[in-house]
Design a protein around this motif. Structure first.
Motif, PDB file in Angstrom:
ATOM      1  N   TRP A 204       0.831  -1.209   0.000  1.00  0.00           N
ATOM      2  CA  TRP A 204       0.000   0.000   0.000  1.00  0.00           C
ATOM      3  C   TRP A 204       0.864   1.257   0.000  1.00  0.00           C
ATOM      4  O   TRP A 204       0.527   2.249  -0.654  1.00  0.00           O
ATOM      5  N   ILE A 205       1.997   1.204   0.724  1.00  0.00           N
ATOM      6  CA  ILE A 205       2.919   2.347   0.694  1.00  0.00           C
ATOM      7  C   ILE A 205       3.434   2.555  -0.727  1.00  0.00           C
ATOM      8  O   ILE A 205       3.483   3.675  -1.242  1.00  0.00           O
ATOM      9  N   ALA A 206       3.762   1.437  -1.398  1.00  0.00           N
ATOM     10  CA  ALA A 206       4.236   1.524  -2.781  1.00  0.00           C
ATOM     11  C   ALA A 206       3.145   2.119  -3.670  1.00  0.00           C
ATOM     12  O   ALA A 206       3.426   2.912  -4.578  1.00  0.00           O
ATOM     13  N   PHE A 207       1.894   1.753  -3.391  1.00  0.00           N
ATOM     14  CA  PHE A 207       0.763   2.289  -4.143  1.00  0.00           C
ATOM     15  C   PHE A 207       0.728   3.815  -4.021  1.00  0.00           C
ATOM     16  O   PHE A 207       0.627   4.539  -5.020  1.00  0.00           O
ATOM     17  N   ALA A 208       0.863   4.282  -2.767  1.00  0.00           N
ATOM     18  CA  ALA A 208       0.825   5.730  -2.528  1.00  0.00           C
ATOM     19  C   ALA A 208       2.006   6.424  -3.204  1.00  0.00           C
ATOM     20  O   ALA A 208       1.855   7.474  -3.847  1.00  0.00           O
ATOM     21  N   ALA A 209       3.196   5.814  -3.094  1.00  0.00           N
ATOM     22  CA  ALA A 209       4.386   6.418  -3.700  1.00  0.00           C
ATOM     23  C   ALA A 209       4.233   6.490  -5.217  1.00  0.00           C
ATOM     24  O   ALA A 209       4.606   7.489  -5.850  1.00  0.00           O
ATOM     25  N   SER A 210       3.653   5.431  -5.821  1.00  0.00           N
ATOM     26  CA  SER A 210       3.440   5.433  -7.273  1.00  0.00           C
ATOM     27  C   SER A 210       2.500   6.553  -7.669  1.00  0.00           C
ATOM     28  O   SER A 210       2.716   7.256  -8.660  1.00  0.00           O
TER      29      SER A 210
ATOM     30  N   LEU B  34       9.514   3.900  -3.084  1.00  0.00           N
ATOM     31  CA  LEU B  34       8.881   2.843  -3.877  1.00  0.00           C
ATOM     32  C   LEU B  34       9.726   1.577  -3.850  1.00  0.00           C
ATOM     33  O   LEU B  34       9.239   0.473  -3.596  1.00  0.00           O
ATOM     34  N   PHE B  35      11.029   1.755  -4.086  1.00  0.00           N
ATOM     35  CA  PHE B  35      11.929   0.607  -4.145  1.00  0.00           C
ATOM     36  C   PHE B  35      12.005  -0.091  -2.786  1.00  0.00           C
ATOM     37  O   PHE B  35      11.904  -1.321  -2.699  1.00  0.00           O
ATOM     38  N   ILE B  36      12.147   0.699  -1.716  1.00  0.00           N
ATOM     39  CA  ILE B  36      12.283   0.091  -0.389  1.00  0.00           C
ATOM     40  C   ILE B  36      10.992  -0.625   0.005  1.00  0.00           C
ATOM     41  O   ILE B  36      11.012  -1.762   0.499  1.00  0.00           O
ATOM     42  N   ALA B  37       9.845   0.019  -0.260  1.00  0.00           N
ATOM     43  CA  ALA B  37       8.569  -0.600   0.105  1.00  0.00           C
ATOM     44  C   ALA B  37       8.391  -1.924  -0.629  1.00  0.00           C
ATOM     45  O   ALA B  37       8.017  -2.936  -0.030  1.00  0.00           O
TER      46      ALA B  37
ATOM     47  N   TRP C  18       8.442  -5.181  -8.500  1.00  0.00           N
ATOM     48  CA  TRP C  18       9.686  -4.864  -7.791  1.00  0.00           C
ATOM     49  C   TRP C  18      10.796  -4.537  -8.798  1.00  0.00           C
ATOM     50  O   TRP C  18      11.556  -3.589  -8.623  1.00  0.00           O
ATOM     51  N   ILE C  19      10.855  -5.321  -9.887  1.00  0.00           N
ATOM     52  CA  ILE C  19      11.866  -5.051 -10.918  1.00  0.00           C
ATOM     53  C   ILE C  19      11.612  -3.695 -11.565  1.00  0.00           C
ATOM     54  O   ILE C  19      12.547  -2.932 -11.830  1.00  0.00           O
ATOM     55  N   LEU C  20      10.327  -3.366 -11.764  1.00  0.00           N
ATOM     56  CA  LEU C  20      10.016  -2.034 -12.301  1.00  0.00           C
ATOM     57  C   LEU C  20      10.571  -0.953 -11.377  1.00  0.00           C
ATOM     58  O   LEU C  20      11.124   0.048 -11.837  1.00  0.00           O
ATOM     59  N   SER C  21      10.447  -1.193 -10.061  1.00  0.00           N
ATOM     60  CA  SER C  21      10.949  -0.173  -9.122  1.00  0.00           C
ATOM     61  C   SER C  21      12.466  -0.057  -9.205  1.00  0.00           C
ATOM     62  O   SER C  21      13.017   1.019  -8.991  1.00  0.00           O
ATOM     63  N   ILE C  22      13.148  -1.154  -9.554  1.00  0.00           N
ATOM     64  CA  ILE C  22      14.605  -1.063  -9.751  1.00  0.00           C
ATOM     65  C   ILE C  22      14.920  -0.206 -10.976  1.00  0.00           C
ATOM     66  O   ILE C  22      15.790   0.655 -10.949  1.00  0.00           O
ATOM     67  N   TRP C  23      14.167  -0.429 -12.050  1.00  0.00           N
ATOM     68  CA  TRP C  23      14.359   0.396 -13.252  1.00  0.00           C
ATOM     69  C   TRP C  23      14.109   1.871 -12.918  1.00  0.00           C
ATOM     70  O   TRP C  23      14.821   2.758 -13.372  1.00  0.00           O
TER      71      TRP C  23
END
Lengths: 142, 640
Positions: B11-17, B46-49, B101-106
């Motif tokens: 959910w944190i990643a959702f908010a960050a996105s 995003l990456f850490i979450a 997760w890979i997208l967040s690395i990119w």
């Protein structure tokens, strides 16, 4: 003609030729290589001609798998709960091929039995080929 | 608890996105440098979450937390620990999370290594990436969460990972493929940002190049490893089946290769710019289409996960928005008066144009062949499947023609009027023909063998000659200072040559028999004699197996002892063929057990596969080439 226009014209002509050629090749290849799916019921209703490559899917009838003792020839029956088709095949059956499980065979129908060149079974415990599921569903068995 | 933590992190990643999708974009229109540079902390969050989320799922697997439905369905307490970790991406829910997760690395890589990119353009690329990430997050949260619990009745034991996935190839195949798929999101972001910013020029192409080359490289490796896995694990010894899901990965690859080449024309000559944009949008769209085909269960395939129309619809919407939005922008905002330098029919541009035409035609062919059964079904024309012959009939001649043109395009000068083009071609053509005739004489002197060897050697010899010309006869200092972009190109082109020899030889000169064998039986395949020494039962951590020991002789000399197995996995009762392979430079010896027969004999498949490894070696070279090209320092230098 202006050189830039000439270049553009060459490109357009090349594209048109290329696209038509590609379309022709694709249609030709498509015509020769489409394999229609039949359920055993369809075959019972109207048998396909014997030079047409078809796919037949259904459940393997329990007790119908017969292995030759000299070679790798095998025959088994496929059913959709309504009709039965006998399949003849020479070679190694897939790991998940089993009685009372779904299988799809590709080959030609000689009026009597399907001479298969390929037999596919489901690839994991919970999977059923959609065509077979449909065929069984319309029979109200699955 | 750990599953709840994973969900919370998601959910944190959702908010960050969401913030990433909105804030830099708004900043770029308000001309606020503060809002435009907020991407770096957001990308980090995003990456850490997402790392937290993926790790949480891995911990649930390692702890055998069978109250989590995804773990219960795809693991088992007997599963070795490394397969417990790889089970994270072993099925639908986890693999989407992993892909995200890979997208967040990119995204974090792009936010860190894009200092040279124009601020406005950069902010918009990042916002588009944020939007893509948002779509993925929503998809997982609303349709396929891997963190769902089976409470209050948690099972005491899991139902085990599909045995097909318990293999080294499966550990690395999906991650590599995902890096490639998701990497095209960057090219897509560049295309959308270019349209929004009315900024389409050579500099733009230079910025986009390295990201595209790296994504293409990883996609190549992912496909090659997938093919290697199918070869080793499915037990048929085949390496490409024109399976719908293989096609789903091949289509973005073909367009990706076209894009890499079209970008080079855009950067060097300012030409093909609008075409480059269209390819960028297509490459990502085809990646999404691939996801739709795999996830929705609309096709019959070895790869299809259990079908779920709801998920299919969700991806279809994402696909619709990405393609529709991209094309709408393209139609409305494509900059006019793009100034391109003219070129003639002997210019390098022309050959790269042909390369693109061939690649697109193959893509369209594959697309039609893959979607045709779906269309026919929807229109009630009956249930059909498209045979492999259809694809071969188009793809083989197209690839052949294209490969012939590869070295010519490299020899040609930009713009054309390469008067000495013909004379440059003469020596490599003659030399490769000579090698091909020699190889033909050693093998069978058939036209097809000679053609395969000529084509492969033509690429190898010409590429070597090009390297010689670029370095003034392999001058050491020049070799050392040659830019890595050129190394990448040479290596990839040579890789195509190697792969052509592999594909051609293994197709033309492999021998295969299915036979019945008992202890002491011998069979000759090609020039090899296979003798079955004995059958024996074996035990593994989570399976039991029957094995056969087979000695292989070449001219009376023992060259290999192979031990193929037939495994039965305890938890599911699933049966798995474990083929045994002895690999060599010019041939693989491949043995797989079929099924036990009534009198104790087994059905056995014996194969001698000519030059099989060369297919994967070639693919690996293309991968390395893509990486080298991506890390060319020139793309990160300031534009003069």
């Amino acid at each position: 003609m202006h050189p830039k226009r000439k270049q553009r014209l060459t490109l357009v002509v090349l594209m048109v030729v290329g696209v038509s050629l590609a379309a022709f090749l694709i249609l030709k290849a498509m015509e020769d290589n489409l394999n229609l799916f039949y359920s055993p019921r369809d075959i019972a209703a109207s048998a396909p001609s014997n030079n047409e490559t078809i796919r037949v899917g259904g459940m393997v009838v329990a007790g119908s798998v017969v292995r030759s003792q000299e070679s790798l020839a095998v025959t088994f029956d496929l059913t959709d709960g309504d009709a039965i088709v006998t399949v003849s095949y020479a070679g190694i059956l897939p790991d998940l091929f089993a009685e009372d499980e779904a299988a799809v065979a590709t080959g030609t129908f000689d009026g009597n039995q399907l001479n298969a060149t390929q037999v596919l079974a489901k690839h994991d415990e919970n999977y059923m080929p959609p065509e077979v599921a449909d065929a069984m569903k319309s029979e109200g068995e699955y | 608890m750990v599953a709840e933590f994973g969900l919370f992190a998601l959910w944190i990643a959702f908010a960050a996105s969401l913030l990433l999708a909105v804030v830099p974009m708004v900043g770029s229109y308000r001309d606020s440098s503060l809002l435009m540079t907020v991407d770096r902390p957001l990308a980090r969050v995003l990456f850490i979450a997402l790392s937290g989320s993926v790790i949480a799922l891995a911990i649930a697997f390692l702890n055998d937390d069978f109250s989590v439905a995804y773990v219960a369905n795809h693991s088992n307490s007997l599963l070795p620990w490394y397969y417990k970790i790889t089970a994270v991406w072993g099925s639908h829910e986890g693999s989407v999370l992993f892909q995200l997760w890979i997208l967040s690395i990119w995204i974090i890589a792009f936010s860190l290594f894009s200092k040279r990119v124009d601020t406005v353009l950069r902010a918009r690329v990042l916002s588009v990436l944020g939007l893509v990430s948002l779509g993925f997050c929503a998809f997982i949260l609303f349709t396929s969460s891997p963190f769902e619990r089976l409470l209050p009745f948690a099972p005491g034991e899991g139902s085990d990972l599909n045995p097909l996935l318990q293999d080294f190839g499966m550990i690395i195949h999906p991650p590599l493929l995902y890096i490639g798929y998701v990497g095209f999101a960057i090219s897509y972001g560049f295309a959308i940002a270019a349209l929004l910013s009315n900024r389409l020029d050579r500099e733009w192409a230079r910025w986009a190049r390295p990201w595209t080359a790296i994504a293409m490289g990883f996609l190549t490796l992912g496909i090659v490893i997938g093919s290697w896995w199918a070869y080793a694990e499915l037990g048929w010894g085949g390496w490409w089946f024109w399976d719908p899901v293989e096609n789903a990965s091949l289509m973005p690859w073909l367009v990706g290769v076209a894009l890499v080449h079209s970008l080079s024309v855009s950067e060097q000559r300012g030409a093909f710019l609008s075409w480059t944009l269209l390819l960028s949008i297509s490459a990502f769209s085809l990646s999404l289409l691939g996801a739709f085909l795999v996830r929705s269960g609309v096709i019959t395939s070895v790869h299809a996960f259990a079908s779920d129309p709801e998920r299919g619809m969700f991806i279809l919407w994402i696909l619709f928005i990405a393609v529709g939005g991209g094309l709408l922008l393209y139609a409305l905002k494509l900059p006019k008066n793009l100034k391109a330098k003219p070129f003639g029919l002997t210019g390098r541009e022309f050959f790269l144009l042909l390369n693109n035409v061939f690649l697109v035609v193959i893509t369209v062919t594959v697309l039609i062949g893959t979607l045709w059964p779906l269309i026919a079904d929807a229109l009630n024309w009956g249930k059909i499947s498209v045979g492999a012959q259809y694809f071969n009939a188009i793809a083989i001649p197209m690839f052949t023609l294209m490969s012939v043109l590869v070295p010519i395009g490299v020899y040609a000068n930009w713009g054309g009027s390469s008067s000495e083009l013909g004379s440059k071609l003469l020596v490599p053509i003659a030399l490769s023909l000579l090698i091909a005739l020699g190889a033909g004489a050693l093998i069978d002197f058939s036209l097809s063998t000679i053609l395969v060897w000529w084509l492969g050697c033509w690429l190898l010899v010409a590429t070597l000659d090009q390297l010689r010309r670029a370095t003034a006869g392999f001058n050491k200092t020049k070799l050392m200072s040659l830019r890595s972009g050129l190394w990448g190109m040479y290596l990839s082109h040579a890789g195509i040559g190697v792969a052509i020899i592999g594909v051609g030889m293994t197709t033309l000169h492999s021998a295969e028999v299915d036979v019945r064998m008992g202890e002491g039986d011998s069979h000759v395949v090609g020039s090899y004699e296979f003798t079955l020494r004995e059958f024996a039962p074996l035990r593994g951590p989570n399976y039991q197996s029957e094995s056969a020991t087979i000695d292989v002789y070449y001219r009376e000399r023992l060259v290999a002892t192979l031990v193929p197995e037939k495994r039965r996995y305890v938890a599911t009762g699933q049966i798995m063929t474990e083929a045994a392979v002895d690999d060599g430079l010019t041939r693989d010896l491949y043995v797989a057990l079929g099924e036990p027969l009534d009198n104790g004999d087994w059905a056995v498949r014996l194969q001698v596969k000519s030059f099989m490894r060369w297919v994967w070696y070639g693919g690996a070279m293309i991968f390395l080439g893509g990486l080298l090209a991506g890390f060319d320092r020139r793309y990160r230098r300031k534009y003069e």
